[in-house]
Design a protein around this motif. Structure first.
Motif, PDB file in Angstrom:
ATOM      1  N   ALA A 217      40.968 -23.116 -43.046  1.00 31.37           N
ATOM      2  CA  ALA A 217      40.697 -24.370 -43.752  1.00 31.37           C
ATOM      3  C   ALA A 217      39.190 -24.578 -43.910  1.00 31.37           C
ATOM      4  CB  ALA A 217      41.330 -25.545 -43.014  1.00 31.37           C
ATOM      5  N   LEU A 218      38.456 -24.378 -42.834  1.00 30.85           N
ATOM      6  CA  LEU A 218      36.997 -24.545 -42.899  1.00 30.85           C
ATOM      7  C   LEU A 218      36.382 -23.601 -43.931  1.00 30.85           C
ATOM      8  CD1 LEU A 218      36.023 -24.897 -39.123  1.00 30.85           C
ATOM      9  CD2 LEU A 218      35.730 -26.634 -40.898  1.00 30.85           C
ATOM     10  N   GLN A 219      36.820 -22.344 -43.918  1.00 30.92           N
ATOM     11  CA  GLN A 219      36.243 -21.365 -44.842  1.00 30.92           C
ATOM     12  C   GLN A 219      36.572 -21.708 -46.292  1.00 30.92           C
ATOM     13  OE1 GLN A 219      34.003 -19.320 -43.602  1.00 30.92           O
ATOM     14  NE2 GLN A 219      34.594 -20.040 -41.570  1.00 30.92           N
ATOM     15  N   HIS A 220      37.820 -22.086 -46.565  1.00 34.68           N
ATOM     16  CA  HIS A 220      38.206 -22.402 -47.938  1.00 34.68           C
ATOM     17  C   HIS A 220      37.476 -23.629 -48.454  1.00 34.68           C
ATOM     18  CE1 HIS A 220      41.121 -19.273 -48.426  1.00 34.68           C
ATOM     19  NE2 HIS A 220      41.703 -19.610 -47.285  1.00 34.68           N
ATOM     20  N   VAL A 221      37.364 -24.646 -47.629  1.00 34.53           N
ATOM     21  CA  VAL A 221      36.698 -25.873 -48.065  1.00 34.53           C
ATOM     22  C   VAL A 221      35.188 -25.658 -48.155  1.00 34.53           C
ATOM     23  CG1 VAL A 221      36.290 -28.305 -47.514  1.00 34.53           C
ATOM     24  CG2 VAL A 221      38.576 -27.326 -47.226  1.00 34.53           C
ATOM     25  N   ARG A 222      34.639 -24.831 -47.291  1.00 35.26           N
ATOM     26  CA  ARG A 222      33.197 -24.528 -47.373  1.00 35.26           C
ATOM     27  C   ARG A 222      32.870 -23.863 -48.707  1.00 35.26           C
ATOM     28  NH1 ARG A 222      29.591 -20.438 -43.681  1.00 35.26           N
ATOM     29  NH2 ARG A 222      31.245 -19.006 -44.234  1.00 35.26           N
ATOM     30  N   HIS A 223      33.740 -22.955 -49.154  1.00 33.94           N
ATOM     31  CA  HIS A 223      33.481 -22.224 -50.393  1.00 33.94           C
ATOM     32  C   HIS A 223      34.013 -22.930 -51.633  1.00 33.94           C
ATOM     33  CE1 HIS A 223      31.774 -18.854 -48.293  1.00 33.94           C
ATOM     34  NE2 HIS A 223      32.814 -18.835 -47.479  1.00 33.94           N
TER      35      HIS A 223
ATOM     36  N   ALA B 106      46.108 -24.353 -48.506  1.00 32.21           N
ATOM     37  CA  ALA B 106      47.276 -23.735 -47.873  1.00 32.21           C
ATOM     38  C   ALA B 106      47.714 -22.501 -48.650  1.00 32.21           C
ATOM     39  CB  ALA B 106      48.422 -24.733 -47.770  1.00 32.21           C
ATOM     40  N   ARG B 107      47.761 -22.605 -49.980  1.00 25.39           N
ATOM     41  CA  ARG B 107      48.143 -21.448 -50.808  1.00 25.39           C
ATOM     42  C   ARG B 107      47.175 -20.294 -50.588  1.00 25.39           C
ATOM     43  NH1 ARG B 107      49.398 -25.485 -54.364  1.00 25.39           N
ATOM     44  NH2 ARG B 107      47.404 -25.384 -55.430  1.00 25.39           N
TER      45      ARG B 107
END
Length: 153
Positions: A43-49, A59-60
C-alpha cells in the motif's frame, strides 16, 4: 526412488507458487521489524508512486482483496503514515496520500525488499536475473493485464 518429471510438483505453476509463498514469508518476517505487513508495504509503495489512488486500485495492483487492502490502509492511517481525502468529483471514493512519515517508512521497507531480492536471487547470474525478471513480467501481464505499471526505460 526418483519422482517423475510429469508430477504436479514439477509444473511451472506449482514452482512459481512455491517460490511466491517462500518469498512472501521471508518478506513478512523482515517487514515485521518495521511493524509492517506485506500488504501495508505494498500500500505504501503504490500510494507513494501514485498519489491520490483509491484503495480498490491499490488492491488490484498489489494482487490482494479490497478487504485486505482496506485493513492495511486502516493500520497505516492509524499510525499517521497515510491519509484519506475525498475524491474531487466522486463522493463515494476516497483518495490515498502518503504522509512524510509514511514516505520515510516506504523508503525503509523498500530497502528491505531490495535486500531480500538480492539475497534470494543471489543463486542466479546477472543474466539469469534479467531473463527471469523479463519472463515473470510477461507472464504477469498475460494472466493479469493492467496490474503492472509500464516498464521504465
Amino acid at each position: 526412488m526418483a519422482v517423475p518429471m510429469n508430477e504436479p510438483s514439477f509444473s511451472t505453476g506449482f514452482l512459481a507458487w512455491q517460490f511466491s509463498q517462500a518469498m512472501a514469508g521471508r518478506l513478512e518476517k523482515e517487514l515485521r521489524t518495521l511493524d509492517l505487513t506485506l500488504a501495508q508495504h505494498n500500500a505504501l509503495q503504490h500510494v507513494r508512486h501514485e498519489p491520490g489512488t483509491s484503495s480498490a486500485a491499490a488492491a488490484r495492483r498489489a494482487g490482494i482483496t479490497a478487504q485486505s487492502m482496506g485493513a492495511a490502509i486502516n493500520g497505516l492511517a492509524e499510525r499517521g503514515l497515510m491519509e484519506r481525502r475525498p475524491h474531487p468529483t466522486n463522493r463515494r471514493v476516497l483518495c490515498l496520500y502518503i504522509t512524510d512519515d509514511g514516505r520515510r517508512m516506504a523508503e525503509r521497507s523498500a530497502r528491505i525488499v531490495h535486500r531480500m531480492n538480492d539475497e534470494v536471487l543471489a543463486v542466479l547470474s546477472p543474466e539469469e536475473r534479467a531473463t527471469t525478471h523479463d519472463v515473470l513480467r510477461r507472464l504477469v501481464e498475460h494472466v493479469n493485464p493492467g496490474v503492472l505499471p509500464p516498464p521504465s526505460d
